[in-house]
Design a protein around this motif. Structure first.
Motif, short mmCIF file in Angstrom:
data_model
loop_
_atom_site.label_atom_id
_atom_site.label_comp_id
_atom_site.label_asym_id
_atom_site.label_seq_id
_atom_site.Cartn_x
_atom_site.Cartn_y
_atom_site.Cartn_z
N LEU A 29 0.82 -1.21 0.00
CA LEU A 29 0.00 0.00 0.00
C LEU A 29 0.86 1.26 0.00
CD1 LEU A 29 -2.77 -1.10 2.52
CD2 LEU A 29 -3.02 -0.81 0.05
N TRP A 30 1.97 1.24 0.73
CA TRP A 30 2.86 2.40 0.75
C TRP A 30 3.49 2.61 -0.62
CZ3 TRP A 30 8.31 2.74 0.33
CH2 TRP A 30 8.81 4.00 0.60
N TRP A 31 3.93 1.51 -1.24
CA TRP A 31 4.56 1.60 -2.56
C TRP A 31 3.58 2.12 -3.61
CZ3 TRP A 31 9.56 1.40 -3.67
CH2 TRP A 31 9.94 1.32 -5.01
N GLN A 70 -2.70 -8.30 15.47
CA GLN A 70 -2.05 -8.43 14.16
C GLN A 70 -3.01 -8.98 13.12
OE1 GLN A 70 1.79 -10.44 14.29
NE2 GLN A 70 1.96 -9.83 16.42
N VAL A 71 -3.81 -9.95 13.49
CA VAL A 71 -4.79 -10.52 12.56
C VAL A 71 -5.82 -9.46 12.15
CG1 VAL A 71 -6.64 -12.21 12.31
CG2 VAL A 71 -4.47 -12.89 13.32
N ALA A 72 -6.27 -8.67 13.14
CA ALA A 72 -7.24 -7.61 12.83
C ALA A 72 -6.63 -6.57 11.88
CB ALA A 72 -7.70 -6.94 14.12
N LEU A 73 -5.37 -6.21 12.11
CA LEU A 73 -4.71 -5.26 11.22
C LEU A 73 -4.57 -5.84 9.82
CD1 LEU A 73 -3.24 -2.63 10.62
CD2 LEU A 73 -1.14 -3.70 11.47
N ALA A 74 -4.22 -7.12 9.72
CA ALA A 74 -4.10 -7.75 8.40
C ALA A 74 -5.44 -7.71 7.66
CB ALA A 74 -3.62 -9.19 8.55
N ILE A 75 -6.53 -7.98 8.38
CA ILE A 75 -7.86 -7.94 7.76
C ILE A 75 -8.19 -6.52 7.29
CG2 ILE A 75 -10.33 -8.15 8.26
CD1 ILE A 75 -9.55 -10.53 10.12
N VAL A 76 -7.90 -5.52 8.12
CA VAL A 76 -8.17 -4.13 7.74
C VAL A 76 -7.36 -3.74 6.51
CG1 VAL A 76 -7.83 -1.74 8.49
CG2 VAL A 76 -8.90 -3.39 10.02
N LEU A 77 -6.09 -4.14 6.46
CA LEU A 77 -5.24 -3.79 5.32
C LEU A 77 -5.71 -4.47 4.03
CD1 LEU A 77 -1.73 -3.81 7.02
CD2 LEU A 77 -3.03 -1.82 6.25
N GLN A 82 -8.59 -3.98 -1.13
CA GLN A 82 -9.70 -4.37 -2.00
C GLN A 82 -10.61 -3.19 -2.32
OE1 GLN A 82 -10.13 -7.36 -3.46
NE2 GLN A 82 -8.16 -7.92 -2.56
N ILE A 83 -10.88 -2.37 -1.31
CA ILE A 83 -11.75 -1.20 -1.54
C ILE A 83 -11.07 -0.20 -2.46
CG2 ILE A 83 -12.76 0.82 -0.40
CD1 ILE A 83 -13.37 -1.06 1.99
N ASP A 84 -9.77 0.02 -2.26
CA ASP A 84 -9.05 0.97 -3.12
C ASP A 84 -8.97 0.48 -4.55
OD1 ASP A 84 -8.69 2.69 -1.05
OD2 ASP A 84 -6.63 2.10 -0.60
N GLU A 85 -8.93 -0.84 -4.76
CA GLU A 85 -8.90 -1.38 -6.12
C GLU A 85 -10.24 -1.20 -6.83
OE1 GLU A 85 -7.62 -5.43 -6.09
OE2 GLU A 85 -5.58 -4.92 -5.48
N THR A 86 -11.34 -1.27 -6.08
CA THR A 86 -12.65 -1.15 -6.73
C THR A 86 -13.03 0.29 -7.01
OG1 THR A 86 -13.78 -1.15 -4.59
CG2 THR A 86 -13.52 -3.26 -5.71
#
Length: 87
Positions: A29-31, A70-77, A82-86
């Protein structure tokens, strides 16, 4: 029941897989330029806090809290990606 829980039963790969996935998505996402300003700082702070809680835990509850963070952060990312791609 919780007395039988040991983090080592997850194996080293299983223990650090959410953190590795978070780092990979943060880098992606940063890249791509999709993280900026406060948003970037919040995600990085979230990851550092979750890893610190997991690594420095004294009991199973804190280890679980760090792992779940960490799992929650992975899900959010993943959802953010996915939202940014759509859009």
């Amino acid at each position: 029941m919780l007395a039988l829980f040991t983090p080592l039963s997850f194996g080293l790969v299983g223990q650090f897989m959410p953190g590795i996935a978070c780092l990979a998505y943060l880098a992606k996402l940063w890249w791509a330029g999709e993280l900026y300003g406060v948003q970037q700082a919040v995600f990085v702070a979230w990851l550092i806090a979750a890893v610190a809680i997991q690594v420095e835990s004294r009991g199973p509850w804190m280890w679980i809290a760090g792992f779940v963070g960490q799992v929650a952060l992975a899900i959010v990312l993943v959802l953010k990606d996915q939202i940014d791609e759509t859009l």
